[in-house]
Design an enzyme around this catalytic site. Structure first.
Site, PDB file in Angstrom:
ATOM      1  N   HIS A 122       0.846  -1.195   0.000  1.00  0.00           N
ATOM      2  CA  HIS A 122       0.000   0.000   0.000  1.00  0.00           C
ATOM      3  C   HIS A 122       0.881   1.245   0.000  1.00  0.00           C
ATOM      4  O   HIS A 122       2.020   1.199   0.481  1.00  0.00           O
ATOM      5  CB  HIS A 122      -0.855   0.037   1.276  1.00  0.00           C
ATOM      6  CG  HIS A 122      -1.978  -0.956   1.288  1.00  0.00           C
ATOM      7  ND1 HIS A 122      -2.078  -1.956   2.224  1.00  0.00           N
ATOM      8  CD2 HIS A 122      -3.062  -1.084   0.476  1.00  0.00           C
ATOM      9  CE1 HIS A 122      -3.182  -2.658   1.993  1.00  0.00           C
ATOM     10  NE2 HIS A 122      -3.785  -2.155   0.942  1.00  0.00           N
TER      11      HIS A 122
ATOM     12  N   CYS B  28      -2.558   0.787   9.624  1.00  0.00           N
ATOM     13  CA  CYS B  28      -3.676  -0.072   9.185  1.00  0.00           C
ATOM     14  C   CYS B  28      -4.609  -0.427  10.319  1.00  0.00           C
ATOM     15  O   CYS B  28      -5.737  -0.829  10.096  1.00  0.00           O
ATOM     16  CB  CYS B  28      -3.174  -1.395   8.624  1.00  0.00           C
ATOM     17  SG  CYS B  28      -1.661  -1.331   7.761  1.00  0.00           S
TER      18      CYS B  28
HETATM   19  C1  CIR Z   1      -3.891  -7.605   3.630  1.00  0.00           C
HETATM   20  O1  CIR Z   1      -3.100  -8.181   2.878  1.00  0.00           O
HETATM   21  O2  CIR Z   1      -4.871  -7.003   3.221  1.00  0.00           O
HETATM   22  C2  CIR Z   1      -3.630  -7.660   5.121  1.00  0.00           C
HETATM   23  N1  CIR Z   1      -3.015  -8.900   5.453  1.00  0.00           N
HETATM   24  C3  CIR Z   1      -2.749  -6.501   5.544  1.00  0.00           C
HETATM   25  C4  CIR Z   1      -3.355  -5.170   5.303  1.00  0.00           C
HETATM   26  C5  CIR Z   1      -2.473  -4.068   5.741  1.00  0.00           C
HETATM   27  N2  CIR Z   1      -3.073  -2.821   5.527  1.00  0.00           N
HETATM   28  C6  CIR Z   1      -2.403  -1.729   5.167  1.00  0.00           C
HETATM   29  O3  CIR Z   1      -1.205  -1.792   4.898  1.00  0.00           O
HETATM   30  N3  CIR Z   1      -3.099  -0.614   5.040  1.00  0.00           N
END
Ligand code: CIR
Length: 253
Positions: free
Chosen positions: A161, A248
């Site tokens: 991201h 997140c």
């Molecule tokens: C994913 O792959 O969507 C989750 N395991 C981690 C999300 C992390 N979110 C972020 O970096 N905003």
């Protein structure tokens, strides 16, 4: 300044969350403890913390930031790029509905993870990533324009991201790693370059003049403190195993 945060307790099923980190399986009990300390850190920055219940149907749902973008004028419910995460929006929609802000949504075929959205005052940089497509960025632009907000894309090449690699610390200051140190779109900011050995720490969170930093990344913490910020270190090792950073884990508004 923020007055509130929303956060979602990790579910036991987090062990089945999406991961490319190769750091092993998260320990749920430890994750819950780390989450509690994260809540304390938010509260110590003066925020009222709204805690949503865990949801076993969605292993990644503790990463609430991806499901919703809260601006000063409008709340945007996203459409996460990972299919297994798309149902996460229902709980956050319900929880945000009690606040007195208009709400809008990203709809198919558009996808957008709000982890790809970096707010710099009235401008929103949005990562064009594996999770956020061009239609998602256009739709966000359309939603935000009537409120006087602008949007511009940044193409990602190495990170999950946008905010995995870059964090806005206010005062025109950007914490940046790798490709983001030299991105032409970000020229004009004061850049704090994160060392390659600490790339995970490029995701920090500014809250009311303090900066939450992941525990164990002292070079980055020192650099941020030398810039005049007070920092609060939070251990998020179990969330890192699922590619999740500090930001997140919460919505700040
Ligand atoms: C994913 O792959 O969507 C989750 N395991 C981690 C999300 C992390 N979110 C972020 O970096 N905003």
């Amino acid at each position: 300044m923020f007055t509130r945060a929303m956060i979602k307790t990790p579910c036991r099923n987090m062990v089945n969350g999406i991961s490319h980190a190769n750091l092993g399986t998260p320990d749920h009990a430890l994750a819950v403890k780390q989450h509690e300390r994260y809540i304390q850190a938010l509260a110590s920055c003066g925020l009222e913390v709204i805690v949503l219940d865990p949801d076993e149907a969605f292993p990644d749902s503790t990463f609430i930031e991806d499901t919703c973008l809260v601006t000063g004028s409008v709340t945007v419910i996203t459409r996460p790029g990972a299919v297994s995460r798309q149902g996460e929006i229902h709980a956050v929609t319900q929880a945000m509905a009690r606040f007195d802000r208009p709400m809008a949504a990203i709809q198919a075929p558009a996808t957008l993870d709000a982890g790809d959205v970096m707010m710099v005052q009235d401008h929103f940089y949005v990562g064009l990533s594996d999770r956020t497509n061009a239609a998602g960025i256009s739709r966000l632009k359309e939603i935000l324009a009537p409120y006087g907000y602008t949007v511009s894309p940044i193409e990602l090449t190495t990170v999950l991201h946008l905010k995995t690699g870059v964090s806005y610390l206010e005062n025109n200051c950007l914490l940046a790693w790798g490709e983001f140190v030299t991105k032409p779109e970000l020229a004009g900011f004061t850049i704090l370059p994160v060392d390659d050995t600490e790339s995970y720490a490029a995701n920090c969170v500014w809250i009311n003049d303090r900066v939450l930093v992941p525990q164990g990344f002292d070079k980055t913490r020192d650099m941020i403190e030398n810039q005049g910020y007070e920092t609060i270190a939070v251990d998020v090792s179990e969330f890192r195993k699922l590619d999740g950073g500090l930001s997140c884990l919460s919505l700040r508004f």
